[in-house]
Design a protein around this motif. Structure first.
Motif, PDB file in Angstrom:
ATOM      1  N   LEU A 212       0.830  -1.189   0.000  1.00 24.46           N
ATOM      2  CA  LEU A 212       0.000   0.000   0.000  1.00 24.46           C
ATOM      3  C   LEU A 212       0.871   1.249   0.000  1.00 24.46           C
ATOM      4  CD1 LEU A 212      -2.884   0.738   0.021  1.00 24.46           C
ATOM      5  CD2 LEU A 212      -2.831   0.851   2.486  1.00 24.46           C
ATOM      6  N   ASP A 214       3.734   1.434  -1.343  1.00 21.03           N
ATOM      7  CA  ASP A 214       4.247   1.543  -2.708  1.00 21.03           C
ATOM      8  C   ASP A 214       3.220   2.188  -3.624  1.00 21.03           C
ATOM      9  OD1 ASP A 214       6.626   0.491  -2.030  1.00 21.03           O
ATOM     10  OD2 ASP A 214       6.339  -1.472  -2.949  1.00 21.03           O
ATOM     11  N   VAL A 215       1.965   1.738  -3.496  1.00 21.80           N
ATOM     12  CA  VAL A 215       0.901   2.293  -4.338  1.00 21.80           C
ATOM     13  C   VAL A 215       0.847   3.806  -4.165  1.00 21.80           C
ATOM     14  CG1 VAL A 215      -1.605   2.445  -4.591  1.00 21.80           C
ATOM     15  CG2 VAL A 215      -0.521   0.216  -4.455  1.00 21.80           C
ATOM     16  N   LEU A 216       0.963   4.261  -2.911  1.00 17.97           N
ATOM     17  CA  LEU A 216       0.865   5.692  -2.645  1.00 17.97           C
ATOM     18  C   LEU A 216       2.137   6.428  -3.064  1.00 17.97           C
ATOM     19  CD1 LEU A 216      -0.972   5.697   0.777  1.00 17.97           C
ATOM     20  CD2 LEU A 216      -1.897   6.028  -1.493  1.00 17.97           C
ATOM     21  N   LYS A 217       3.290   5.793  -2.867  1.00 17.68           N
ATOM     22  CA  LYS A 217       4.555   6.450  -3.225  1.00 17.68           C
ATOM     23  C   LYS A 217       4.627   6.680  -4.730  1.00 17.68           C
ATOM     24  CE  LYS A 217       7.627   4.726   0.322  1.00 17.68           C
ATOM     25  NZ  LYS A 217       8.461   3.532   0.480  1.00 17.68           N
ATOM     26  N   VAL A 218       4.147   5.684  -5.492  1.00 20.41           N
ATOM     27  CA  VAL A 218       4.166   5.818  -6.943  1.00 20.41           C
ATOM     28  C   VAL A 218       3.310   7.005  -7.376  1.00 20.41           C
ATOM     29  CG1 VAL A 218       3.152   4.743  -8.967  1.00 20.41           C
ATOM     30  CG2 VAL A 218       4.807   3.493  -7.629  1.00 20.41           C
ATOM     31  N   LEU A 219       2.262   7.284  -6.594  1.00 23.34           N
ATOM     32  CA  LEU A 219       1.405   8.426  -6.901  1.00 23.34           C
ATOM     33  C   LEU A 219       2.083   9.742  -6.545  1.00 23.34           C
ATOM     34  CD1 LEU A 219      -1.923   7.066  -5.442  1.00 23.34           C
ATOM     35  CD2 LEU A 219      -1.388   7.347  -7.839  1.00 23.34           C
ATOM     36  N   GLY A 220       3.224   9.663  -5.891  1.00 25.87           N
ATOM     37  CA  GLY A 220       3.916  10.880  -5.490  1.00 25.87           C
ATOM     38  C   GLY A 220       3.510  11.347  -4.100  1.00 25.87           C
ATOM     39  N   ALA A 221       3.000  10.443  -3.278  1.00 20.24           N
ATOM     40  CA  ALA A 221       2.574  10.823  -1.933  1.00 20.24           C
ATOM     41  C   ALA A 221       3.778  11.170  -1.070  1.00 20.24           C
ATOM     42  CB  ALA A 221       1.803   9.674  -1.295  1.00 20.24           C
ATOM     43  N   ARG A 222       3.595  12.212  -0.257  1.00 19.30           N
ATOM     44  CA  ARG A 222       4.640  12.542   0.696  1.00 19.30           C
ATOM     45  C   ARG A 222       4.482  11.681   1.930  1.00 19.30           C
ATOM     46  NH1 ARG A 222       3.058  18.646   0.237  1.00 19.30           N
ATOM     47  NH2 ARG A 222       1.864  17.951  -1.533  1.00 19.30           N
ATOM     48  N   ASP A 225       1.446  12.436   3.808  1.00 16.63           N
ATOM     49  CA  ASP A 225       0.232  11.916   3.177  1.00 16.63           C
ATOM     50  C   ASP A 225      -0.022  10.481   3.616  1.00 16.63           C
ATOM     51  OD1 ASP A 225      -0.354  14.156   1.663  1.00 16.63           O
ATOM     52  OD2 ASP A 225       0.981  13.543   0.040  1.00 16.63           O
ATOM     53  N   ASN A 229      -3.238   9.395   5.756  1.00 12.12           N
ATOM     54  CA  ASN A 229      -4.287   8.628   5.084  1.00 12.12           C
ATOM     55  C   ASN A 229      -4.281   7.150   5.432  1.00 12.12           C
ATOM     56  OD1 ASN A 229      -5.676  10.591   3.455  1.00 12.12           O
ATOM     57  ND2 ASN A 229      -3.760  10.810   2.336  1.00 12.12           N
ATOM     58  N   VAL A 230      -3.127   6.616   5.740  1.00 12.53           N
ATOM     59  CA  VAL A 230      -3.027   5.174   5.965  1.00 12.53           C
ATOM     60  C   VAL A 230      -2.524   4.851   7.367  1.00 12.53           C
ATOM     61  CG1 VAL A 230      -2.021   3.037   5.158  1.00 12.53           C
ATOM     62  CG2 VAL A 230      -2.566   4.825   3.526  1.00 12.53           C
ATOM     63  N   PRO A 233      -5.025   5.971  10.608  1.00 10.02           N
ATOM     64  CA  PRO A 233      -6.219   5.131  10.743  1.00 10.02           C
ATOM     65  C   PRO A 233      -5.870   3.677  11.069  1.00 10.02           C
ATOM     66  CG  PRO A 233      -6.350   6.449   8.744  1.00 10.02           C
ATOM     67  CD  PRO A 233      -4.984   6.658   9.307  1.00 10.02           C
TER      68      PRO A 233
ATOM     69  N   GLY B  58       8.678   2.632 -11.495  1.00 13.20           N
ATOM     70  CA  GLY B  58       7.798   3.350 -10.579  1.00 13.20           C
ATOM     71  C   GLY B  58       8.548   4.309  -9.667  1.00 13.20           C
ATOM     72  N   LEU B  60      10.386   3.426  -7.176  1.00 18.02           N
ATOM     73  CA  LEU B  60      10.431   2.894  -5.813  1.00 18.02           C
ATOM     74  C   LEU B  60      11.826   2.381  -5.479  1.00 18.02           C
ATOM     75  CD1 LEU B  60       7.101   0.880  -5.965  1.00 18.02           C
ATOM     76  CD2 LEU B  60       7.489   2.999  -4.720  1.00 18.02           C
ATOM     77  N   ARG B  80       6.755  14.532 -12.074  1.00 18.52           N
ATOM     78  CA  ARG B  80       6.386  13.129 -12.057  1.00 18.52           C
ATOM     79  C   ARG B  80       5.412  12.786 -13.163  1.00 18.52           C
ATOM     80  NH1 ARG B  80       6.846   9.577  -8.175  1.00 18.52           N
ATOM     81  NH2 ARG B  80       8.266  10.041  -6.461  1.00 18.52           N
ATOM     82  N   ILE B  83       1.379   7.809 -12.586  1.00 16.28           N
ATOM     83  CA  ILE B  83       1.515   6.358 -12.627  1.00 16.28           C
ATOM     84  C   ILE B  83       0.446   5.710 -11.764  1.00 16.28           C
ATOM     85  CG2 ILE B  83       3.073   4.419 -12.185  1.00 16.28           C
ATOM     86  CD1 ILE B  83       5.408   6.274 -12.483  1.00 16.28           C
ATOM     87  N   LEU B  85      -0.630   1.874  -9.980  1.00 16.99           N
ATOM     88  CA  LEU B  85       0.057   0.646  -9.588  1.00 16.99           C
ATOM     89  C   LEU B  85      -0.953  -0.316  -8.956  1.00 16.99           C
ATOM     90  CD1 LEU B  85       2.821  -0.795  -9.086  1.00 16.99           C
ATOM     91  CD2 LEU B  85       2.992   0.493  -6.977  1.00 16.99           C
ATOM     92  N   THR B  91      -5.013  -4.678  -1.278  1.00 16.39           N
ATOM     93  CA  THR B  91      -4.708  -3.659  -0.263  1.00 16.39           C
ATOM     94  C   THR B  91      -5.708  -2.514  -0.214  1.00 16.39           C
ATOM     95  OG1 THR B  91      -3.242  -2.440  -1.761  1.00 16.39           O
ATOM     96  CG2 THR B  91      -2.204  -4.021  -0.294  1.00 16.39           C
ATOM     97  N   TRP B  95     -11.279   0.856   6.500  1.00 18.65           N
ATOM     98  CA  TRP B  95     -12.133   1.855   7.137  1.00 18.65           C
ATOM     99  C   TRP B  95     -12.794   2.794   6.132  1.00 18.65           C
ATOM    100  CZ3 TRP B  95      -6.884   1.452   7.785  1.00 18.65           C
ATOM    101  CH2 TRP B  95      -6.104   2.430   7.190  1.00 18.65           C
ATOM    102  N   ILE B 108      -4.306  12.521  -3.538  1.00 22.06           N
ATOM    103  CA  ILE B 108      -2.857  12.661  -3.410  1.00 22.06           C
ATOM    104  C   ILE B 108      -2.210  13.290  -4.640  1.00 22.06           C
ATOM    105  CG2 ILE B 108      -0.739  11.272  -3.333  1.00 22.06           C
ATOM    106  CD1 ILE B 108      -2.356   9.477  -1.342  1.00 22.06           C
ATOM    107  N   VAL B 109      -2.714  12.924  -5.835  1.00 19.57           N
ATOM    108  CA  VAL B 109      -2.041  13.353  -7.061  1.00 19.57           C
ATOM    109  C   VAL B 109      -2.500  14.757  -7.459  1.00 19.57           C
ATOM    110  CG1 VAL B 109      -1.681  12.809  -9.480  1.00 19.57           C
ATOM    111  CG2 VAL B 109      -1.920  10.970  -7.848  1.00 19.57           C
TER     112      VAL B 109
END
Lengths: 320, 287
Positions: A212, A214-222, A225, A229-230, A233, B58, B60, B80, B83, B85, B91, B95, B108-109
């Motif tokens: 999860l 990774d999914v957010l990091k790929v989106l450019g999440a800081r 963030d 968000n994760v 919670p 990606g 990463l 950027r 992308i 994924l 996942t 909640w 986020i984007v």
């Protein structure tokens, strides 16, 4: 999840049973295909589920009565404990100076209630303030430690060191710094209830799934963030689990400090009463503490249920 | 289009320090080029570094040497590429509702992020619902993730990967944990989504039939350290059907790929036969 499937079975079973003879319904019931084997299989399934429906329905009503019965039994257990206590005191002729009878304690509670009330409020106020401060500190420290592996490794030995100090030993220091009274009591209860919160929040944050992230990091999440968000919670159930422990520990801290250095509060009342050999009053103080402890525990577990009800099922999803 | 959308040049990835014994070479001087709008499937023996390539693209993971260029820019810079994924594990956050989960990227984007508060109830929710409808999850938006089956969750996960209209979609065995029927159904869904949005897709998979069904190009990788051994264009007309994936020409392609991977795997075989050799030696000594 299990209950949901059984209810579904129960709902679909009568429909399947009534129209099992028609070939179209058998095809719909079994996804494997309209082979003869599948047809017989779908005929037998309702036969299994129809009797299963009744126990499922019975189970629900049984469950309600079981909960009621359980409550009644625990009420009986409490009452019979007092009864046994009373009886033992009479039968063995135990002196009221050693173990007063419950009836005597309740009499004291009634008689000195108005006098005890401000002390109880003092203890409650101190505990809740210390608890609030302790949880706040715990959440902040836990967030810092939990969101970085480095901070975790650096700070953990320090935290373990702090938490393993017996808290009785800290009270005299607080008294030297702030004088006898409310402040050392608040600080003691704060210090004592911080550690479990820190550990739980840090653990909760560390348990965020790497995929999860990774999914957010790929989106450019800081980092913030992801934490907001994760991480947070995800850590909430852990936090609330620790709150139940923390609230009881906060009481321990308050009473500890009150017995050592205070002029108000239930702990202080108990230490003075025991000095005067007023044992029933000591026990009365104990009862008040127990009642307040139960009350706060119940409140925090109710809040937990409301806020993190998803967690119980969420775990099931994670496993399946 | 002269410049490829994705350009891996001479990329080496090493885990651990170069001189230490525990270090492993995951990728060795790999080159890979993917054009805009392509659907590339990456197949190869397990542990060959397929997922490593995905992570490189990606952002990463950074390469030990060589360059990873996506959309004309070195990966890891401030500008950027958008992308999406998706993994084998969906996942979903328990909640949130399924719709809120799908909308997560919009939170986020950029540029969606700055409008999120204003539009999350309206435009964005509609966008998520439209995507959910497209993958056959109409009316599931208000459900919680635990109320959905594995296949449904994976569909929702695809929606989440596509909701911000990414230029590039990275899929790491997204259908690996599903049963065959659900998987084949989802291939259709995936093809459908790709044909409407036309992102560039990189799919890592173990399933050769999946690669043949979905991809425009298939890259076969060698065993660790990974390199691209062979590239094949898949010319079957679209939309492709499941029946097509059982047709002789497709079976032929799958068989050819299978042989190529078996060959790549056999590079590993000396290591596996070693014990039996030493056993023979021991027998000789005993005799």
């Amino acid at each position: 999840m299990n209950t949901a499937t059984t209810i579904d079975d129960a709902l679909t079973a009568p429909a399947g049973a009534s129209s099992a003879a028609s070939p179209t319904s058998t095809g719909a019931a079994s996804s494997t295909g309209p082979s003869p084997a599948a047809a017989t299989a779908s005929v037998t399934t309702p036969r299994i589920t129809t009797p299963a429906m009744k126990p499922a329905a019975r189970k629900r009503s049984f469950k309600l009565s079981r909960k009621l019965r359980q409550r009644m039994l625990s009420a009986i257990a409490i009452v019979s404990m007092f009864a046994l206590w009373e009886l033992a005191c009479i039968v063995f002729n135990i002196s009221g100076l050693i173990l007063p009878r419950p009836s005597a304690i309740f009499a004291v509670l009634l008689e000195k209630g108005p006098l005890l009330w401000p002390h109880a409020m003092q203890t409650l106020y101190t505990t809740i303030t210390g608890f609030a401060l302790g949880v706040l500190a715990g959440v902040v420290i836990g967030m810092i430690i939990g969101s970085s592996r480095f901070a975790y490794d650096v700070a953990y030995p320090l935290l373990v060191g702090f938490s393993s100090i017996p808290k009785v030993a800290v009270v005299p220091i607080f008294v030297v710094w702030f004088g006898a009274g409310t402040v050392p009591a608040i600080l003691t209860s704060m210090v004592i209830c911080t550690f479990p919160v820190v550990v739980n929040v840090a653990t909760g944050l560390a348990h965020t799934e790497p995929e999860l992230q990774d999914v957010l990091k790929v989106l450019g999440a800081r980092k913030l963030d992801i934490l907001w968000n994760v991480g947070l919670p995800r850590a909430l159930p852990y936090l609330f689990a620790s709150l139940k422990i923390a609230i009881t520990l906060a009481f321990v801290g308050t009473v500890l400090s009150e017995t050592v250095a205070a002029n108000k509060g239930i702990g202080n009342v108990m230490i003075i009463a025991s000095g005067n050999f007023d044992v029933p009053l000591v026990f009365a103080g104990l009862f008040i503490l127990a009642a307040m402890g139960i009350m706060l525990y119940v409140i925090s577990s109710l809040v937990e249920q409301r806020v993190t009800g998803w967690a119980a099922r969420g775990n099931e999803v994670a496993m399946g | 289009m002269n410049q490829p959308f994705i350009d891996l040049r001479d990329v080496t990835v090493r885990f651990g320090a170069a001189d230490s014994e525990t270090s492993t070479l995951a990728l060795d001087r790999t080159d890979l080029r993917i054009d805009t709008g392509d659907f590339v499937a990456l197949v190869g023996p397990s542990g060959c570094g397929k997922s490593t390539i995905l992570k490189l693209i990606g952002g990463l993971l950074s390469p030990s040497s060589g360059g990873v260029i996506v959309d004309g820019r070195e990966v890891g810079g401030p500008h950027r590429t958008r992308i999406g994924l998706a993994f084998q594990n969906p996942t979903m956050l328990p909640w949130l509702t399924v719709r809120e989960n799908v909308m997560m990227p919009l939170k986020i984007v950029e540029p969606f992020r700055q409008h999120y508060r204003a539009k999350k109830k309206g435009e964005y929710a509609e966008r998520a619902d439209a995507l959910l409808a497209q993958v056959g999850l109409t009316g599931m938006g208000d459900k919680r993730p635990w109320q959905l089956s594995g296949g449904m969750l994976q569909r929702a996960s695809l929606c989440r990967a596509l909701v911000h209209e990414p230029q590039l979609l990275l899929l790491d065995e997204p259908f690996g944990a599903l049963d065959q029927f659900t998987r084949e159904e989802l291939w259709g869904t995936m093809q459908n989504l790709w044909m409407t949005q036309r992102p560039t897709v990189l799919l890592v998979t173990h399933d050769l039939r999946e690669a043949a069904y979905l991809a425009t190009r298939i890259c076969v990788m060698s065993a660790r350290p990974g390199r691209i051994l062979e590239e094949r264009n898949v010319e079957f007309p679209r939309p492709r059907s499941i029946e097509m994936s059982y047709a002789p020409e497709c079976a032929e392609l799958v068989q050819a790929l299978r042989l190529r991977i078996a060959e790549a795997r056999s590079d590993l075989s000396p290591r596996t036969t070693e014990p039996s050799v030493s056993l023979v030696g021991a027998e000789k000594e005993a005799a």
